[in-house]
Design a protein around this motif. Sequence first.
Motif, PDB file in Angstrom:
ATOM      1  N   LEU A  32     -15.233   8.560  -7.729  1.00  0.00           N
ATOM      2  CA  LEU A  32     -14.197   7.999  -6.681  1.00  0.00           C
ATOM      3  C   LEU A  32     -13.012   8.875  -6.428  1.00  0.00           C
ATOM      4  O   LEU A  32     -12.558   9.776  -7.269  1.00  0.00           O
ATOM      5  CB  LEU A  32     -13.611   6.614  -7.130  1.00  0.00           C
ATOM      6  CG  LEU A  32     -14.669   5.289  -7.169  1.00  0.00           C
ATOM      7  CD1 LEU A  32     -13.913   4.121  -7.675  1.00  0.00           C
ATOM      8  CD2 LEU A  32     -15.353   5.247  -5.736  1.00  0.00           C
ATOM      9  N   PRO A  33     -12.519   8.933  -5.509  1.00  0.00           N
ATOM     10  CA  PRO A  33     -11.065   9.849  -5.141  1.00  0.00           C
ATOM     11  C   PRO A  33     -10.052   9.565  -6.304  1.00  0.00           C
ATOM     12  O   PRO A  33      -9.785   8.369  -6.749  1.00  0.00           O
ATOM     13  CB  PRO A  33     -10.867   9.403  -4.025  1.00  0.00           C
ATOM     14  CG  PRO A  33     -11.568   8.772  -3.000  1.00  0.00           C
ATOM     15  CD  PRO A  33     -12.641   8.131  -4.193  1.00  0.00           C
ATOM     16  N   LYS A  34      -9.568  10.692  -6.878  1.00  0.00           N
ATOM     17  CA  LYS A  34      -8.520  10.464  -7.934  1.00  0.00           C
ATOM     18  C   LYS A  34      -7.032  10.072  -7.101  1.00  0.00           C
ATOM     19  O   LYS A  34      -6.916  10.302  -6.072  1.00  0.00           O
ATOM     20  CB  LYS A  34      -8.235  12.023  -8.404  1.00  0.00           C
ATOM     21  CG  LYS A  34      -9.394  12.813  -9.065  1.00  0.00           C
ATOM     22  CD  LYS A  34     -10.176  11.856 -10.020  1.00  0.00           C
ATOM     23  CE  LYS A  34     -11.097  12.244 -10.810  1.00  0.00           C
ATOM     24  NZ  LYS A  34     -11.623  11.513 -11.791  1.00  0.00           N
ATOM     25  N   PRO A  35      -6.247   9.376  -8.106  1.00  0.00           N
ATOM     26  CA  PRO A  35      -5.215   9.017  -7.622  1.00  0.00           C
ATOM     27  C   PRO A  35      -4.107   9.740  -7.126  1.00  0.00           C
ATOM     28  O   PRO A  35      -3.116   9.242  -6.514  1.00  0.00           O
ATOM     29  CB  PRO A  35      -4.805   7.710  -8.542  1.00  0.00           C
ATOM     30  CG  PRO A  35      -5.323   8.435  -9.691  1.00  0.00           C
ATOM     31  CD  PRO A  35      -6.631   8.839  -9.427  1.00  0.00           C
ATOM     32  N   GLU A  36      -4.283  10.902  -7.861  1.00  0.00           N
ATOM     33  CA  GLU A  36      -3.120  12.016  -7.458  1.00  0.00           C
ATOM     34  C   GLU A  36      -3.790  13.190  -7.024  1.00  0.00           C
ATOM     35  O   GLU A  36      -4.804  13.732  -7.629  1.00  0.00           O
ATOM     36  CB  GLU A  36      -2.452  12.203  -8.803  1.00  0.00           C
ATOM     37  CG  GLU A  36      -1.734  10.825  -9.298  1.00  0.00           C
ATOM     38  CD  GLU A  36      -1.030  10.900 -10.641  1.00  0.00           C
ATOM     39  OE1 GLU A  36       0.102  10.981 -10.848  1.00  0.00           O
ATOM     40  OE2 GLU A  36      -1.764  11.656 -11.760  1.00  0.00           O
TER      41      GLU A  36
ATOM     42  N   ASP B 158       1.534  13.103  -4.640  1.00  0.00           N
ATOM     43  CA  ASP B 158       1.320  12.050  -3.884  1.00  0.00           C
ATOM     44  C   ASP B 158       0.027  11.842  -3.947  1.00  0.00           C
ATOM     45  O   ASP B 158      -0.966  12.508  -4.701  1.00  0.00           O
ATOM     46  CB  ASP B 158       1.543  12.195  -2.574  1.00  0.00           C
ATOM     47  CG  ASP B 158       3.274  12.537  -2.257  1.00  0.00           C
ATOM     48  OD1 ASP B 158       3.844  11.841  -2.834  1.00  0.00           O
ATOM     49  OD2 ASP B 158       3.481  13.345  -1.329  1.00  0.00           O
ATOM     50  N   SER B 159      -0.385  10.498  -3.728  1.00  0.00           N
ATOM     51  CA  SER B 159      -1.899  10.068  -3.738  1.00  0.00           C
ATOM     52  C   SER B 159      -2.694  10.719  -2.388  1.00  0.00           C
ATOM     53  O   SER B 159      -2.065  10.571  -1.477  1.00  0.00           O
ATOM     54  CB  SER B 159      -2.123   8.745  -3.518  1.00  0.00           C
ATOM     55  OG  SER B 159      -1.487   7.902  -4.830  1.00  0.00           O
ATOM     56  N   PRO B 160      -3.973  11.222  -2.617  1.00  0.00           N
ATOM     57  CA  PRO B 160      -4.658  11.630  -1.329  1.00  0.00           C
ATOM     58  C   PRO B 160      -4.724  10.572  -0.538  1.00  0.00           C
ATOM     59  O   PRO B 160      -5.045   9.529  -0.915  1.00  0.00           O
ATOM     60  CB  PRO B 160      -5.766  12.531  -1.848  1.00  0.00           C
ATOM     61  CG  PRO B 160      -6.010  11.874  -3.153  1.00  0.00           C
ATOM     62  CD  PRO B 160      -4.583  11.206  -3.581  1.00  0.00           C
ATOM     63  N   ALA B 161      -5.156  10.813   0.918  1.00  0.00           N
ATOM     64  CA  ALA B 161      -5.723   9.897   1.737  1.00  0.00           C
ATOM     65  C   ALA B 161      -6.752   9.165   1.536  1.00  0.00           C
ATOM     66  O   ALA B 161      -7.170   7.906   1.699  1.00  0.00           O
ATOM     67  CB  ALA B 161      -5.611  10.350   3.325  1.00  0.00           C
ATOM     68  N   SER B 162      -7.741   9.819   1.001  1.00  0.00           N
ATOM     69  CA  SER B 162      -8.953   9.258   0.262  1.00  0.00           C
ATOM     70  C   SER B 162      -8.787   8.185  -0.407  1.00  0.00           C
ATOM     71  O   SER B 162      -9.482   7.299  -0.523  1.00  0.00           O
ATOM     72  CB  SER B 162     -10.019  10.404  -0.049  1.00  0.00           C
ATOM     73  OG  SER B 162      -9.197  11.157  -1.162  1.00  0.00           O
ATOM     74  N   TYR B 163      -8.052   8.463  -1.547  1.00  0.00           N
ATOM     75  CA  TYR B 163      -7.829   7.420  -2.249  1.00  0.00           C
ATOM     76  C   TYR B 163      -6.876   6.092  -1.755  1.00  0.00           C
ATOM     77  O   TYR B 163      -7.353   5.068  -2.092  1.00  0.00           O
ATOM     78  CB  TYR B 163      -6.655   7.895  -3.556  1.00  0.00           C
ATOM     79  CG  TYR B 163      -6.303   7.066  -4.605  1.00  0.00           C
ATOM     80  CD1 TYR B 163      -7.146   6.555  -5.495  1.00  0.00           C
ATOM     81  CD2 TYR B 163      -5.104   6.563  -4.603  1.00  0.00           C
ATOM     82  CE1 TYR B 163      -6.777   5.446  -6.360  1.00  0.00           C
ATOM     83  CE2 TYR B 163      -4.535   5.500  -5.181  1.00  0.00           C
ATOM     84  CZ  TYR B 163      -5.361   4.931  -6.435  1.00  0.00           C
ATOM     85  OH  TYR B 163      -5.101   4.175  -7.323  1.00  0.00           O
ATOM     86  N   LEU B 164      -6.061   6.552  -0.872  1.00  0.00           N
ATOM     87  CA  LEU B 164      -5.397   5.258  -0.290  1.00  0.00           C
ATOM     88  C   LEU B 164      -6.370   4.539   0.662  1.00  0.00           C
ATOM     89  O   LEU B 164      -5.963   3.150   0.578  1.00  0.00           O
ATOM     90  CB  LEU B 164      -4.255   5.935   0.560  1.00  0.00           C
ATOM     91  CG  LEU B 164      -3.095   6.718  -0.110  1.00  0.00           C
ATOM     92  CD1 LEU B 164      -1.987   7.059   0.930  1.00  0.00           C
ATOM     93  CD2 LEU B 164      -2.140   5.631  -1.005  1.00  0.00           C
ATOM     94  N   THR B 165      -7.191   5.102   1.152  1.00  0.00           N
ATOM     95  CA  THR B 165      -8.351   4.242   1.784  1.00  0.00           C
ATOM     96  C   THR B 165      -9.048   3.225   1.179  1.00  0.00           C
ATOM     97  O   THR B 165      -9.245   2.161   1.564  1.00  0.00           O
ATOM     98  CB  THR B 165      -9.361   5.235   2.343  1.00  0.00           C
ATOM     99  OG1 THR B 165      -8.611   6.198   3.258  1.00  0.00           O
ATOM    100  CG2 THR B 165     -10.130   4.563   3.242  1.00  0.00           C
ATOM    101  N   LEU B 166      -9.294   3.537  -0.392  1.00  0.00           N
ATOM    102  CA  LEU B 166      -9.957   2.761  -1.077  1.00  0.00           C
ATOM    103  C   LEU B 166      -9.142   1.731  -2.002  1.00  0.00           C
ATOM    104  O   LEU B 166      -9.590   0.962  -2.710  1.00  0.00           O
ATOM    105  CB  LEU B 166     -11.047   3.412  -1.888  1.00  0.00           C
ATOM    106  CG  LEU B 166     -12.150   4.162  -1.458  1.00  0.00           C
ATOM    107  CD1 LEU B 166     -13.135   5.016  -2.516  1.00  0.00           C
ATOM    108  CD2 LEU B 166     -12.846   3.067  -0.745  1.00  0.00           C
ATOM    109  N   THR B 167      -7.910   2.168  -1.762  1.00  0.00           N
ATOM    110  CA  THR B 167      -6.669   1.382  -2.713  1.00  0.00           C
ATOM    111  C   THR B 167      -6.851  -0.380  -2.597  1.00  0.00           C
ATOM    112  O   THR B 167      -7.026  -0.819  -3.750  1.00  0.00           O
ATOM    113  CB  THR B 167      -5.312   1.924  -2.382  1.00  0.00           C
ATOM    114  OG1 THR B 167      -5.305   3.230  -2.858  1.00  0.00           O
ATOM    115  CG2 THR B 167      -4.498   0.898  -3.402  1.00  0.00           C
ATOM    116  N   PRO B 168      -6.975  -0.711  -1.627  1.00  0.00           N
ATOM    117  CA  PRO B 168      -7.125  -2.278  -1.320  1.00  0.00           C
ATOM    118  C   PRO B 168      -8.239  -2.669  -1.946  1.00  0.00           C
ATOM    119  O   PRO B 168      -8.254  -3.990  -2.529  1.00  0.00           O
ATOM    120  CB  PRO B 168      -7.190  -2.423   0.101  1.00  0.00           C
ATOM    121  CG  PRO B 168      -6.396  -1.311   0.895  1.00  0.00           C
ATOM    122  CD  PRO B 168      -6.789   0.100  -0.166  1.00  0.00           C
ATOM    123  N   LEU B 169      -9.548  -2.097  -2.182  1.00  0.00           N
ATOM    124  CA  LEU B 169     -10.488  -2.251  -2.887  1.00  0.00           C
ATOM    125  C   LEU B 169     -10.471  -2.369  -4.555  1.00  0.00           C
ATOM    126  O   LEU B 169     -10.770  -2.843  -5.406  1.00  0.00           O
ATOM    127  CB  LEU B 169     -11.690  -1.837  -2.341  1.00  0.00           C
ATOM    128  CG  LEU B 169     -12.018  -1.960  -0.861  1.00  0.00           C
ATOM    129  CD1 LEU B 169     -13.291  -1.222  -0.480  1.00  0.00           C
ATOM    130  CD2 LEU B 169     -12.479  -3.430  -0.531  1.00  0.00           C
TER     131      LEU B 169
END
Length: 461
Positions: A115-119, A369-380
């Motif tokens: 999964l995308p990394k948070p940072e 900052d968090s990358p956009a790919s991580y933010l996309t999956l953050t709610p899940l």
Amino acid sequence: MHRREATSVNNDNSSSATNTTSAPTPTIPTDDMNSNEPFKYYEPVNKSSTSLHMQDGSLSIHSSPHNKTLGERLKYFFHVHSDYFWGFLYRIASLIVILGVLIAIGIGLRYTDGLPKPEDFSKLKFDWKINPRDYLTPYNTTFQYNILMNGHAHSTYSDGKMNVRQLLDWHLANGYNAVMVTDHNTIEGGLAAEKLALAEYNDSIVVIPGMEYTCCRIHMNFLDINETVAATAPVPSDEELQRVISRVHELGGLVIVNHIPWSNTTQGGRQQARLPNHPSIEQLISWGVDGFEVVNQETFDMASYQAASQRNLIQMVGMDIHHPSVGAQVWLTVNAANMSRAGIMEEIRNRRTSFLFDPAGTRPRVYVDSPASYLTLTPLTYLGDYFGMFYYDDKGMYSFQGTFCHPELLTVNGSVIGWFIFWIIIFLLAFELARLCVIWAFHRVALASHCRQRGRHNSDV
């Protein structure tokens, strides 16, 4: 004219009230009442209610006498309100399915690799320069020095967040001009950092390659070597540890025992040390270690410092740096004859060092900052953190050899699950109550509107 009329039947067609018997007569719908709306009248004797329903032009009668048994009343109640109860069951089933899907997604993502990394560490900048000489004095206040070194650092060759270039830039920004790169169980990070420094940094920083020997019993830095010393086992015996120490000495390196207070700290949720069965200071000295890390980050290890002072062992200090957001807290001070790996190591081997110590750490700091790919999956992915409250899964300390140092603890939080179900039921009941109130309000508004329309119609007639 349209009207509703109530007719009475007289037994003897006389006008005497004593000879007249009235029979309840249902209201007969006329043409303006061609609907499915029920009309009720009441029997004067047993007060039971009867509903007349107009369905497709035919009249049907439904009665609910109050003198029926409780079972019959309940059966009648559920029959009359069957549409609501079927809808209620449908809403419950929908809620269960939705919760099941959310739990499966959240928990599943917790154990999904790749999964995308948070940072995002790709754009780090260290655009400042700190000189600790301006506000700190050495532990030995008369000590003169020209080298400020970090004796413990990690790169992306193990579990560090910074690549070797970023690692060198972080050290330069925080006042260092020398660093020992000591990745877990590999020398490769140290060799890569040394090569980069020699090629591109114009003697502004010296890299001394090393590795952190990592297992479930002890962490040790092997310094000033050029090859990896293989870890023998996740839980090595005393004899294996002694053989490893001897091997480092054969390679011309130094053995420094790292962060004993951290190693002996109680592992969370257990009654064991973070590194169980850690050798004692006396054992380690008898095995031939060269020194101890007396300061690790903000922790001053008094016991190791006293043992090193009494036995004339090396007193190493290190940041154990992994993440760029921390500030520098400790610098090893060396007065080297020249700005080189050999010159610095000569002073260290001869125990001619001191250190600067700032437990609060330097500023400024870098926050990524968090990358956009991580933010996309953050709610899940956060669903996994939320529903993770249903159970506790702790594998203990990682050995850096593919295993863990403690038995896995997996427990189900039954009380949390019970309270979760309780609050779901409360939420569901509150929703149903609010829903019924809204439906009732809408019916009241519709009824009032209907009455006003009928009043206007009657006045027109």
